[in-house]
Design a protein around this motif. Sequence first.
Motif, PDB file in Angstrom:
ATOM      1  N   ILE A 166     -18.595 -33.967 -47.002  1.00  0.00           N
ATOM      2  CA  ILE A 166     -18.527 -35.426 -47.142  1.00  0.00           C
ATOM      3  C   ILE A 166     -18.737 -36.102 -45.791  1.00  0.00           C
ATOM      4  O   ILE A 166     -19.440 -37.114 -45.675  1.00  0.00           O
ATOM      5  N   GLN A 167     -18.132 -35.531 -44.754  1.00  0.00           N
ATOM      6  CA  GLN A 167     -18.222 -36.131 -43.428  1.00  0.00           C
ATOM      7  C   GLN A 167     -19.590 -35.945 -42.786  1.00  0.00           C
ATOM      8  O   GLN A 167     -20.061 -36.811 -42.042  1.00  0.00           O
ATOM      9  N   ILE A 168     -20.248 -34.825 -43.067  1.00  0.00           N
ATOM     10  CA  ILE A 168     -21.488 -34.498 -42.369  1.00  0.00           C
ATOM     11  C   ILE A 168     -22.712 -35.085 -43.046  1.00  0.00           C
ATOM     12  O   ILE A 168     -23.609 -35.620 -42.379  1.00  0.00           O
ATOM     13  N   LEU A 169     -22.764 -35.031 -44.374  1.00  0.00           N
ATOM     14  CA  LEU A 169     -23.969 -35.455 -45.085  1.00  0.00           C
ATOM     15  C   LEU A 169     -24.152 -36.968 -44.990  1.00  0.00           C
ATOM     16  O   LEU A 169     -23.186 -37.708 -44.823  1.00  0.00           O
ATOM     17  N   PRO A 170     -25.385 -37.451 -45.094  1.00  0.00           N
ATOM     18  CA  PRO A 170     -25.652 -38.889 -44.978  1.00  0.00           C
ATOM     19  C   PRO A 170     -24.879 -39.706 -46.012  1.00  0.00           C
ATOM     20  O   PRO A 170     -24.615 -39.235 -47.127  1.00  0.00           O
ATOM     21  N   ALA A 171     -24.545 -40.931 -45.618  1.00  0.00           N
ATOM     22  CA  ALA A 171     -23.780 -41.799 -46.505  1.00  0.00           C
ATOM     23  C   ALA A 171     -24.564 -42.185 -47.750  1.00  0.00           C
ATOM     24  O   ALA A 171     -23.968 -42.619 -48.748  1.00  0.00           O
ATOM     25  N   ALA A 172     -25.885 -42.045 -47.727  1.00  0.00           N
ATOM     26  CA  ALA A 172     -26.695 -42.389 -48.895  1.00  0.00           C
ATOM     27  C   ALA A 172     -26.440 -41.444 -50.064  1.00  0.00           C
ATOM     28  O   ALA A 172     -26.680 -41.796 -51.221  1.00  0.00           O
ATOM     29  N   ILE A 173     -25.946 -40.237 -49.783  1.00  0.00           N
ATOM     30  CA  ILE A 173     -25.637 -39.279 -50.845  1.00  0.00           C
ATOM     31  C   ILE A 173     -24.284 -39.644 -51.446  1.00  0.00           C
ATOM     32  O   ILE A 173     -23.316 -39.853 -50.714  1.00  0.00           O
ATOM     33  N   PRO A 174     -24.173 -39.748 -52.766  1.00  0.00           N
ATOM     34  CA  PRO A 174     -22.879 -40.052 -53.383  1.00  0.00           C
ATOM     35  C   PRO A 174     -21.803 -39.077 -52.927  1.00  0.00           C
ATOM     36  O   PRO A 174     -22.064 -37.880 -52.725  1.00  0.00           O
ATOM     37  N   ILE A 175     -20.587 -39.592 -52.756  1.00  0.00           N
ATOM     38  CA  ILE A 175     -19.509 -38.776 -52.201  1.00  0.00           C
ATOM     39  C   ILE A 175     -19.230 -37.549 -53.063  1.00  0.00           C
ATOM     40  O   ILE A 175     -19.030 -36.442 -52.545  1.00  0.00           O
ATOM     41  N   ASP A 176     -19.180 -37.726 -54.383  1.00  0.00           N
ATOM     42  CA  ASP A 176     -18.863 -36.592 -55.243  1.00  0.00           C
ATOM     43  C   ASP A 176     -19.954 -35.527 -55.187  1.00  0.00           C
ATOM     44  O   ASP A 176     -19.656 -34.323 -55.212  1.00  0.00           O
ATOM     45  N   LEU A 177     -21.221 -35.934 -55.076  1.00  0.00           N
ATOM     46  CA  LEU A 177     -22.302 -34.962 -54.935  1.00  0.00           C
ATOM     47  C   LEU A 177     -22.231 -34.272 -53.585  1.00  0.00           C
ATOM     48  O   LEU A 177     -22.442 -33.057 -53.483  1.00  0.00           O
ATOM     49  N   ALA A 178     -21.916 -35.018 -52.527  1.00  0.00           N
ATOM     50  CA  ALA A 178     -21.792 -34.416 -51.203  1.00  0.00           C
ATOM     51  C   ALA A 178     -20.708 -33.351 -51.182  1.00  0.00           C
ATOM     52  O   ALA A 178     -20.862 -32.294 -50.562  1.00  0.00           O
ATOM     53  N   ALA A 179     -19.599 -33.611 -51.863  1.00  0.00           N
ATOM     54  CA  ALA A 179     -18.509 -32.639 -51.898  1.00  0.00           C
ATOM     55  C   ALA A 179     -18.902 -31.370 -52.650  1.00  0.00           C
ATOM     56  O   ALA A 179     -18.370 -30.288 -52.369  1.00  0.00           O
ATOM     57  N   ARG A 180     -19.856 -31.482 -53.582  1.00  0.00           N
ATOM     58  CA  ARG A 180     -20.249 -30.317 -54.378  1.00  0.00           C
ATOM     59  C   ARG A 180     -21.332 -29.466 -53.720  1.00  0.00           C
ATOM     60  O   ARG A 180     -21.589 -28.344 -54.178  1.00  0.00           O
ATOM     61  N   VAL A 181     -21.973 -29.970 -52.688  1.00  0.00           N
ATOM     62  CA  VAL A 181     -23.071 -29.224 -52.059  1.00  0.00           C
ATOM     63  C   VAL A 181     -22.635 -27.828 -51.594  1.00  0.00           C
ATOM     64  O   VAL A 181     -23.343 -26.838 -51.858  1.00  0.00           O
ATOM     65  N   PRO A 182     -21.497 -27.666 -50.878  1.00  0.00           N
ATOM     66  CA  PRO A 182     -21.111 -26.308 -50.481  1.00  0.00           C
ATOM     67  C   PRO A 182     -20.867 -25.394 -51.668  1.00  0.00           C
ATOM     68  O   PRO A 182     -21.075 -24.173 -51.569  1.00  0.00           O
TER      69      PRO A 182
END
Length: 586
Positions: free
Chosen positions: A96-112
């Motif tokens: 969540i902290q590293i990925l760009p803010a344009a990516i939805p937070i819930d999707l960013a959390a699921r990337v790993p």
Amino acid sequence: MTFNSSDSSSNPAIVAQSAVRRLPRWVLLMFCLAYVLPGFVGRTPWKADDMEAFGFMLHLAQTFGPETVSWLKPTLLGQVDPHAALLPYWLGAWSIQILPAAIPIDLAARVPFMGLLALTLAATWYGVYALARTPAAQPVTFAFGGEARPADYARAIADGGLLALLACLGLARLSHEATPALAQLSFSTLLFFALANLPRKRTGAWVSSAIAIVGMALSGAPALAMILGVGGAIVMALDTGKPSALRARSVDVAWVLLICLATAALVSALGLWRWRVAYSHIFEIKSMTRLLLWFTWPAWPLAIWTLWRWRFQLQHLTANPHLSLPLWFVAVAICTTWFSGLSDRALLLSLPAMATLAAFALPTLRRSVSAFVDWFTLVFFSVGALIIWVVWTSLQTGIPAQPAINVARLAPGFTHVFSGAALVFALMASLVWASLVKWRAGRHRAAIWKSMALPAGGAILCWLLVMTLWLPLLNFARSYEPLVLKVRDMLGTPECVHYHGLTRAQGAAFEFHGKVKLIPTSKDSTDGNPQVAQCEWLIVDTQALSTLKKDVDMQTWQYQATVRRPSDNNEDIVLYKRTAPHVAKP
């Protein structure tokens, strides 16, 4: 006879080189991508473990304010994680902290967690490949040559093992939730890979085993990591096929034991030990059997077939690591499931090993058995796909009418929205399934992985259809978002909201979907303590109404409404509004 009859009396694998032709890598890669991406992309966090884990990640990433959050003891609604998992929440928060803010937070959390599922699939393939390269797993040597070459045979078995894992019904939903269960699955599979490679690539196996044991321990399963690690290392060390390598195998066991001791010290320092044994379910044999039958399908029938066809090798189990190592992982996972309240998340760890056993059935299947698997799979998944399409068509057009009526009854308030992208992906998946069926029905050279092509393809087809055509309905039924938005419409835009009796998942949903700042309320916190914020609204879960008057001073609160969750009447939220300004006690 073209093979050595003395070898064939105990070894059931009689495989010619023509039967181990390679499954195109691009096909296997597309299968994996079609399985991994749907379920992670495009959906909201679901109840309850998925939403709860997401809430811990949000608080670690400090999405909801500058208050100090401990990375070693993450909390949600003032409560610590009962699973004592750290690493999954760290991964989600860092993403969540590293990925760009344009990516939805819930999707960013699921990337790993996409990476963790991909690691599970890769570790399964390479683990099966390593076991298939062991001398005991090799097919019978023909008298005049022509038997399958070791590397080609191992590759074909590994292809079949990965396809068997993709076909398992129990893998789909749990492997697509960003929870500690997926992290445990991934690291346990990495441990399986490391142990399988100990005789071949010791340095890489040592590093992988250390990562796997530490990762699994920090994901909420330290005791299980050590049981699987030490037990698996001993299983590999007892291989009597190479007595000259006894010293090397002893070093391997010592290394794993050292890693386990260091991990135990780390877990103790962090206070991550938990006792989760539940004895109340150990006599529920029918429930356990039913869970095993559907959750591990179709791997379990093939695993049983493997044990039967390789039964002579079971008499010398220590000399056959391709049987003993997966059996150890399956046995530990089943025992853990039995003694942890019949948890399907514990049984999840058995699937890679179960698929490994299923893979070694493939070179021994009779033509009639292989044909039965194909026809049953074809009918089962084709009917499943047809049902998904019929329900979607009914929601779009009202024809046939009954499916849409059933949906309206089960999910009142749901409004279906057409998605062109979802339709395109669903049509493409259906066409690929038709092509796969045509390929399987046609005349082609034998390949020992062919019996797993339809089960894996059918499972991927139905999962992809559900996560495209049915995704809006599933988000409505399994997400807290509809409930939270209804409550938020009644609250307006308050600075804060008191809560009582909310679960951690509900609290995370109100913070994420409703952008509400939640503050606990009790007689001790709201009376005589000027530092505690006094909010205008109080939300209460109906399950906690029995303790409301005991824990909250209700003299200044007035009932306003009961908001029902559209798809579940057991999670209603009761709203109260403050009727008088707070006066501190003298």
